[in-house]
Design a protein around this motif. Structure first.
Motif, PDB file in Angstrom:
ATOM      1  N   GLY A 223      51.765  29.048  42.527  1.00  0.00           N
ATOM      2  CA  GLY A 223      52.363  30.286  42.058  1.00  0.00           C
ATOM      3  C   GLY A 223      51.361  31.324  41.597  1.00  0.00           C
ATOM      4  N   ILE A 224      50.080  30.936  41.522  1.00  0.00           N
ATOM      5  CA  ILE A 224      49.054  31.899  41.124  1.00  0.00           C
ATOM      6  C   ILE A 224      48.728  32.797  42.318  1.00  0.00           C
ATOM      7  N   THR A 225      48.869  34.089  42.130  1.00  0.00           N
ATOM      8  CA  THR A 225      48.619  35.051  43.201  1.00  0.00           C
ATOM      9  C   THR A 225      47.670  36.146  42.719  1.00  0.00           C
ATOM     10  N   LEU A 226      47.282  36.999  43.630  1.00  0.00           N
ATOM     11  CA  LEU A 226      46.422  38.124  43.263  1.00  0.00           C
ATOM     12  C   LEU A 226      47.140  39.077  42.308  1.00  0.00           C
ATOM     13  N   GLN A 227      48.480  39.082  42.367  1.00  0.00           N
ATOM     14  CA  GLN A 227      49.251  39.995  41.529  1.00  0.00           C
ATOM     15  C   GLN A 227      49.360  39.507  40.081  1.00  0.00           C
ATOM     16  N   ASN A 228      49.414  38.173  39.896  1.00  0.00           N
ATOM     17  CA  ASN A 228      49.612  37.673  38.531  1.00  0.00           C
ATOM     18  C   ASN A 228      48.381  36.997  37.927  1.00  0.00           C
ATOM     19  N   ILE A 229      47.282  36.960  38.660  1.00  0.00           N
ATOM     20  CA  ILE A 229      46.097  36.284  38.126  1.00  0.00           C
ATOM     21  C   ILE A 229      45.447  37.071  36.988  1.00  0.00           C
ATOM     22  N   ALA A 230      45.559  38.407  37.042  1.00  0.00           N
ATOM     23  CA  ALA A 230      44.956  39.227  35.978  1.00  0.00           C
ATOM     24  C   ALA A 230      45.592  38.946  34.621  1.00  0.00           C
TER      25      ALA A 230
END
Length: 322
Positions: A223-230
């Motif tokens: 579920g870790i993506t470029l959108q929520n990793i920050a």
């Protein structure tokens, strides 16, 4: 001294944004997964200075010490912070931030019953004002949070107070940095074991049939993506890792009483930030409750002005914010 105040400002800002960041990320991660990831990342941030502190103190950890960290890690990460994360899902971020900040009230009561610590007139006044603030925040006549959210937040605060009391006996031996870091490490490891258990087919099926799908087949890194990793990096590295590091450095440079102003300011600052970022309204009962909590805390945080130094429960708060 100026450096110490800088550490206090940084840790105050980071801790005051904790509930907001968790609220923003709540839709992207399983709550158990988020708890595991943020404390795993936070412990990795703290591990190097913690090991250095051990070497500096000349301490060699034994099996008994590891068992102690396993206990404190379980109480803090597995129990309290899971309640805390679930509370974030069921109540406004500002509500959780303010009500959870009352956990020193429960520390005083638990320390009285289990550590035989004295409660005098100033402490009674502090507890009375603080409990009044808690009632205003919960606002039973017109609750801003669900009953479930209130119960979960209180359970998180009470179990965190248990962790704080359990940490008192060994905090002087290890220091706050070592105790916090290794509690995080062991708590994260225990969380990982439990997560792996939820992936066993019979266990996963049972949990789903019992209506506990949140606790079934919990992802680890999925579920870790470029959108929520920050947001995840901010919560793990900055809030959970650097937030603690700055606070513990503030204690070293100044003292525990001065550094504890972090948690004196948070109940007032967190709702303001939640209003700005999440558009959460600040009700009149919430404002009254915050004022009561600040007034009650002053009896502990400002012992030289109002109370007695022996009642400074804020000095023990170096182990009280996750």
């Amino acid at each position: 001294m100026k450096k110490g105040y800088l550490y206090i400002i940084l840790s105050t800002i980071l801790f005051s944004t904790m509930e907001i960041a968790l609220k923003i990320s709540s839709s992207s991660f399983n709550p158990i997964q988020m708890t595991f990831l943020r404390f795993l990342i936070g412990s990795l941030v703290l591990i190097t200075p913690a090991v250095s502190a051990l070497i500096k103190r000349g301490i060699r950890l034994c099996i008994k010490d590891l068992g102690y960290f396993a206990l404190t890690g379980f109480i803090c990460v597995v129990v309290s912070m899971v309640f805390y994360q679930l509370a974030i899902l069921n109540a406004p971020a500002s509500f959780v931030a303010v009500l959870f900040s009352c956990n020193p009230v429960f520390v005083v009561l638990l320390a009285f019953f289990f550590l035989n610590e004295q409660i005098n007139k100033s402490t009674v006044i502090s507890l009375t004002i603080s409990f009044t603030g808690i009632m205003f925040i919960m606002n039973p006549f017109k609750m801003s949070a669900s009953v479930q959210g209130i119960v979960l937040t209180l359970l998180a605060a009470i179990t965190f107070a248990i962790y704080s009391v359990a940490s008192r006996g060994r905090s002087k031996q290890f220091g706050g940095l070592v105790l916090t870091c290794f509690s995080f490490i062991f708590g994260s490891a225990e969380m990982l074991v439990l997560i792996l258990i939820t992936k066993i087919s019979p266990v996963a099926s049972f949990l789903q049939s019992a209506g506990l799908s949140t606790f079934s087949n919990i992802p680890i890194f999925g579920g870790i993506t470029l959108q929520n990793i920050a947001p995840l990096i901010y919560i793990g590295v900055f809030v959970t890792g650097l937030g603690y590091a700055f606070y513990l450095l503030a204690i070293e440079v100044t003292n525990a009483s001065t550094a504890s102003f972090v948690f004196f300011i948070k109940p007032a600052l967190a709702p303001i930030l939640a209003l700005i970022i999440l558009r959460e309204k600040i009700s009149v009962p919430m404002i009254i409750g915050i004022i009561c909590l600040l007034a009650g805390s002053s009896f502990s945080i400002l012992p030289g002005v109002i109370g007695k130094p022996s009642l400074n429960c804020a000095a023990d708060e170096k182990d009280e914010q996750a």
